[in-house]
Design an enzyme around this catalytic site. Structure first.
Site, PDB file in Angstrom:
ATOM      1  N   LYS A  29       0.845  -1.194   0.000  1.00 14.62           N
ATOM      2  CA  LYS A  29       0.000   0.000   0.000  1.00 14.62           C
ATOM      3  C   LYS A  29       0.883   1.248   0.000  1.00 14.62           C
ATOM      4  CE  LYS A  29      -2.039   2.460   3.162  1.00 14.62           C
ATOM      5  NZ  LYS A  29      -1.914   3.771   2.500  1.00 14.62           N
TER       6      LYS A  29
ATOM      7  N   GLU B 223      10.759   1.481   9.685  1.00 18.79           N
ATOM      8  CA  GLU B 223      11.650   2.614   9.401  1.00 18.79           C
ATOM      9  C   GLU B 223      10.845   3.872   9.700  1.00 18.79           C
ATOM     10  OE1 GLU B 223      14.691   2.257   8.778  1.00 18.79           O
ATOM     11  OE2 GLU B 223      14.791   0.146   8.235  1.00 18.79           O
TER      12      GLU B 223
ATOM     13  N   CYS C 247      13.272  11.928   5.463  1.00 18.15           N
ATOM     14  CA  CYS C 247      13.505  11.490   6.843  1.00 18.15           C
ATOM     15  C   CYS C 247      14.958  11.733   7.253  1.00 18.15           C
ATOM     16  CB  CYS C 247      13.153  10.024   6.984  1.00 18.15           C
ATOM     17  SG  CYS C 247      14.043   8.994   5.803  1.00 18.15           S
TER      18      CYS C 247
ATOM     19  N   GLU D 137       9.653  15.885  15.409  1.00 18.08           N
ATOM     20  CA  GLU D 137       9.882  15.896  13.957  1.00 18.08           C
ATOM     21  C   GLU D 137       8.876  16.836  13.282  1.00 18.08           C
ATOM     22  OE1 GLU D 137       8.704  12.504  11.514  1.00 18.08           O
ATOM     23  OE2 GLU D 137      10.676  12.550  10.556  1.00 18.08           O
TER      24      GLU D 137
HETATM   25  P1  NAD Z   1       2.481   7.870   8.092  1.00 18.55           P
HETATM   26  O1  NAD Z   1       2.948   7.043   9.222  1.00 18.55           O
HETATM   27  O2  NAD Z   1       1.337   8.782   8.309  1.00 18.55           O
HETATM   28  O3  NAD Z   1       2.023   6.939   6.871  1.00 18.55           O
HETATM   29  C1  NAD Z   1       2.904   6.012   6.272  1.00 18.55           C
HETATM   30  C2  NAD Z   1       2.081   4.924   5.600  1.00 18.55           C
HETATM   31  O4  NAD Z   1       1.401   4.189   6.605  1.00 18.55           O
HETATM   32  C3  NAD Z   1       0.998   5.450   4.661  1.00 18.55           C
HETATM   33  O5  NAD Z   1       0.883   4.578   3.559  1.00 18.55           O
HETATM   34  C4  NAD Z   1      -0.247   5.382   5.520  1.00 18.55           C
HETATM   35  O6  NAD Z   1      -1.440   5.275   4.780  1.00 18.55           O
HETATM   36  C5  NAD Z   1       0.014   4.122   6.318  1.00 18.55           C
HETATM   37  N1  NAD Z   1      -0.700   4.008   7.603  1.00 18.55           N
HETATM   38  C6  NAD Z   1      -1.136   4.999   8.413  1.00 18.55           C
HETATM   39  N2  NAD Z   1      -1.767   4.460   9.487  1.00 18.55           N
HETATM   40  C7  NAD Z   1      -1.690   3.123   9.361  1.00 18.55           C
HETATM   41  C8  NAD Z   1      -2.138   2.026  10.160  1.00 18.55           C
HETATM   42  N3  NAD Z   1      -2.795   2.195  11.310  1.00 18.55           N
HETATM   43  N4  NAD Z   1      -1.881   0.775   9.731  1.00 18.55           N
HETATM   44  C9  NAD Z   1      -1.198   0.573   8.576  1.00 18.55           C
HETATM   45  N5  NAD Z   1      -0.766   1.569   7.777  1.00 18.55           N
HETATM   46  C10 NAD Z   1      -0.999   2.822   8.163  1.00 18.55           C
HETATM   47  O7  NAD Z   1       3.745   8.614   7.531  1.00 18.55           O
HETATM   48  P2  NAD Z   1       3.798   9.693   6.386  1.00 18.55           P
HETATM   49  O8  NAD Z   1       3.232  10.964   6.926  1.00 18.55           O
HETATM   50  O9  NAD Z   1       3.244   9.102   5.143  1.00 18.55           O
HETATM   51  O10 NAD Z   1       5.372   9.840   6.159  1.00 18.55           O
HETATM   52  C11 NAD Z   1       6.185  10.692   6.875  1.00 18.55           C
HETATM   53  C12 NAD Z   1       6.916   9.952   7.963  1.00 18.55           C
HETATM   54  O11 NAD Z   1       7.670   8.892   7.415  1.00 18.55           O
HETATM   55  C13 NAD Z   1       7.918  10.832   8.686  1.00 18.55           C
HETATM   56  O12 NAD Z   1       7.838  10.580  10.064  1.00 18.55           O
HETATM   57  C14 NAD Z   1       9.251  10.368   8.139  1.00 18.55           C
HETATM   58  O13 NAD Z   1      10.357  10.589   8.977  1.00 18.55           O
HETATM   59  C15 NAD Z   1       8.991   8.924   7.954  1.00 18.55           C
HETATM   60  N6  NAD Z   1       9.932   8.343   7.019  1.00 18.55           N
HETATM   61  C16 NAD Z   1      10.897   7.509   7.497  1.00 18.55           C
HETATM   62  C17 NAD Z   1      11.835   6.966   6.635  1.00 18.55           C
HETATM   63  C18 NAD Z   1      12.909   6.027   7.123  1.00 18.55           C
HETATM   64  O14 NAD Z   1      13.525   5.388   6.288  1.00 18.55           O
HETATM   65  N7  NAD Z   1      13.150   5.912   8.409  1.00 18.55           N
HETATM   66  C19 NAD Z   1      11.787   7.280   5.277  1.00 18.55           C
HETATM   67  C20 NAD Z   1      10.806   8.160   4.836  1.00 18.55           C
HETATM   68  C21 NAD Z   1       9.875   8.674   5.712  1.00 18.55           C
END
Ligand code: NAD
Length: 480
Positions: A173, A248, A282, A384
């Site tokens: 997804k 991650e 990130c 963050e």
């Molecule tokens: P998010 O956690 O809101 O969403 C990430 C994904 O998870 C999306 O596809 C979302 O639809 C899904 N999701 C949300 N709730 C869920 C649940 N309860 N069960 C399953 N899936 C669910 O994050 P975001 O706002 O899309 O991305 C930004 C974040 O990602 C920042 O915190 C950033 O630091 C982090 N990030 C980390 C890395 C890394 O490699 N460590 C890389 C890129 C981004």
């Protein structure tokens, strides 16, 4: 209006409910396509398809699996311009950046793991001349891969490529905020002849479609990239089911500048590492610590270069800072600027929403913002923000700055600037981050383990670590 479709069992299909969500172009602040609002029924169909195709994919000769994945990489290369444009419109990033970084990396991800799987090996040990123990690694089954919006196709492929290469079938997804490139990718998979059901892409909301993937008993391994709060929820659901988990998560990365650094390089790269992709990486450095004797000179030059960054239409060649991904995210970022002021911070440059004219008049743009005068414990320096905001603080000693660097709950990446090799190694060993860059930023050999410490994540991706994650190891002992 264009409708994005789910990719299930080799076909592009509507969501079972027939419901769709609006998909925005953030540079224009308007809806430009529709994304499936998938739910449990869609995930069930996807898991069933993945289960049915598993045996054939897992036992296919690895060279054949690899060839199909490399074909997909070739098609990404062929469609570079189209994919970069789609990603820019979907996410708000400058198209130039999507073309130079995001899409090429998506193809490298596919190629790297496709070829890596051919060389993947497991160990054998002769035990006291009495027995041979060997490790049998078999694909774990159906993998659930969930990715965020900031580097849409780059991170989507970073998860699915090792899973597919290891012989798993996948239910994936992408973020509901940036679904377009994953949709185009599903079309490339069909063109490349990926067998039906091997990869299934279910679009929709995290708490609905995403949660259904995590909860499904037929998905024994979850690879997730996203926010720390979401990661906690996913762990709470998956851990009692004893699923394999790779998380991650977020970061609050320190960028440490010692007085003996190569100044030009340090300041130029620090501007990039603060504002690349609107600060929505990130790995961006969001807290800059500068040794006191260099502090004033650094701030002056850093602010000057920041003011030269062109905030504008992501489709323009000159643009360096595009739109933030959504109105909600822009408002979150702006609220942190207000918080920084309440906490006593001085906005040295930036600090406001940018109003453009023409077709971007309603877009979600924020000035690259530099804040000084805060301490390391305030919320602005602990939480963050994930936008074009950076704080700069002076420090006096190495111990002091290591304390600052390690003072947040996060531990994803850190950057050090110094010409003193001994100091560089000493500090690298003491800063609690999964990746440390010395006199550079964002270089990465895909063979190295990637991941965060503390609340930045659990597990390591990249290289053999990723291929191992998607397999189960069994020890077989033969008496000699
Ligand atoms: P998010 O956690 O809101 O969403 C990430 C994904 O998870 C999306 O596809 C979302 O639809 C899904 N999701 C949300 N709730 C869920 C649940 N309860 N069960 C399953 N899936 C669910 O994050 P975001 O706002 O899309 O991305 C930004 C974040 O990602 C920042 O915190 C950033 O630091 C982090 N990030 C980390 C890395 C890394 O490699 N460590 C890389 C890129 C981004």
């Amino acid at each position: 209006m264009q409708k994005i479709l789910n990719y299930i069992n080799g076909e592009l299909v509507e969501p079972v409910s027939g419901k769709y969500l609006d998909n925005y172009n953030p540079a224009e602040g308007k809806v430009y396509s529709l994304v499936p609002d998938s739910a449990t029924a869609d995930v069930n169909n996807a898991v069933e398809a993945a289960q049915q195709s598993f045996e054939a994919w897992a036992t296919m000769p690895v060279e054949k699996r690899s060839a199909t994945l490399q074909k997909i990489a070739d098609l990404i290369d062929r469609d570079l311009d189209k994919l970069a444009l789609a990603e820019s419109i979907d996410q708000g990033k400058p198209v130039k950046l999507a073309k130079a970084v995001d899409i090429p990396r998506a193809s490298s991800n596919m190629r790297f793991f496709a070829t890596g799987a051919i060389h993947f090996a497991s160990e054998a040990h002769v035990t006291g001349n009495e027995a041979v123990n060997y490790t049998l690694r078999t694909p774990v089954g159906v993998a659930g891969c969930i990715s965020p919006w900031n580097l849409p196709l780059y991170l989507f492929t970073w998860k699915i490529a090792p899973a597919l290469a290891a012989g798993c079938t996948v239910v994936a997804k992408p973020s509901e905020l940036t679904p377009m490139t994953a949709y185009l990718f599903s079309q490339l998979c069909m063109e490349a002849g990926l067998p039906k059901g091997v990869l299934n892409i279910v679009h929709g909301l995290g708490p609905k479609a995403g949660q259904a993937i995590i909860e499904h008993p037929g998905v024994p391994a979850i690879s997730f990239t996203g926010g720390t709060v979401t990661g906690k929820k996913i762990a709470a659901t998956a851990a009692p089911m004893f699923k394999k988990l790779s998380l991650e998560l977020g970061g609050k990365n320190p960028n440490i500048v010692f007085a003996d650094c190569s100044f030009e390089q340090a300041v130029r790269t620090s501007v990039q590492s603060s504002f690349f992709n609107q600060g929505e990486i990130c790995l961006c450095g969001s807290r800059i610590f500068v040794e006191r004797s260099l502090y004033d000179r650094f701030v002056t030059e850093f602010v000057k270069l920041t003011q030269e960054l062109v905030v504008g239409d992501p489709l323009e060649e000159m643009t360096r800072v595009g739109a933030l991904v959504s109105e909600a995210h822009m408002n979150k970022v702006l609220s942190y600027i207000e918080l920084a002021k309440e906490e006593g911070g001085k906005i040295v440059t930036g600090g406001k929403q940018v109003k453009l004219s023409g077709h971007c008049a309603n877009g979600y743009f924020v000035e690259p913002t530099v804040i000084t005068g805060l301490n390391e414990q305030c919320r602005t320096n602990q939480e963050e923000i994930f936008g074009p905001i950076v704080t700069i603080m002076p420090f006096n000693t190495e111990d002091e700055v290591i304390g600052y660097a390690n003072s947040t709950p996060y531990g994803l990446s850190a950057t050090l600037w110094t010409e003193n090799l001994t100091q560089a190694h000493r500090v690298a060993a003491r800063v609690k981050s999964g990746i440390i860059w010395i006199n550079c930023w964002l270089f990465r050999d895909l063979r190295t383990p990637f991941g965060g410490m503390k609340q930045s994540g659990v597990g390591r991706e990249g290289g053999w670590e990723a291929l191992r994650f998607f397999t189960e190891a069994k020890n077989v002992c033969i008496k000699l």
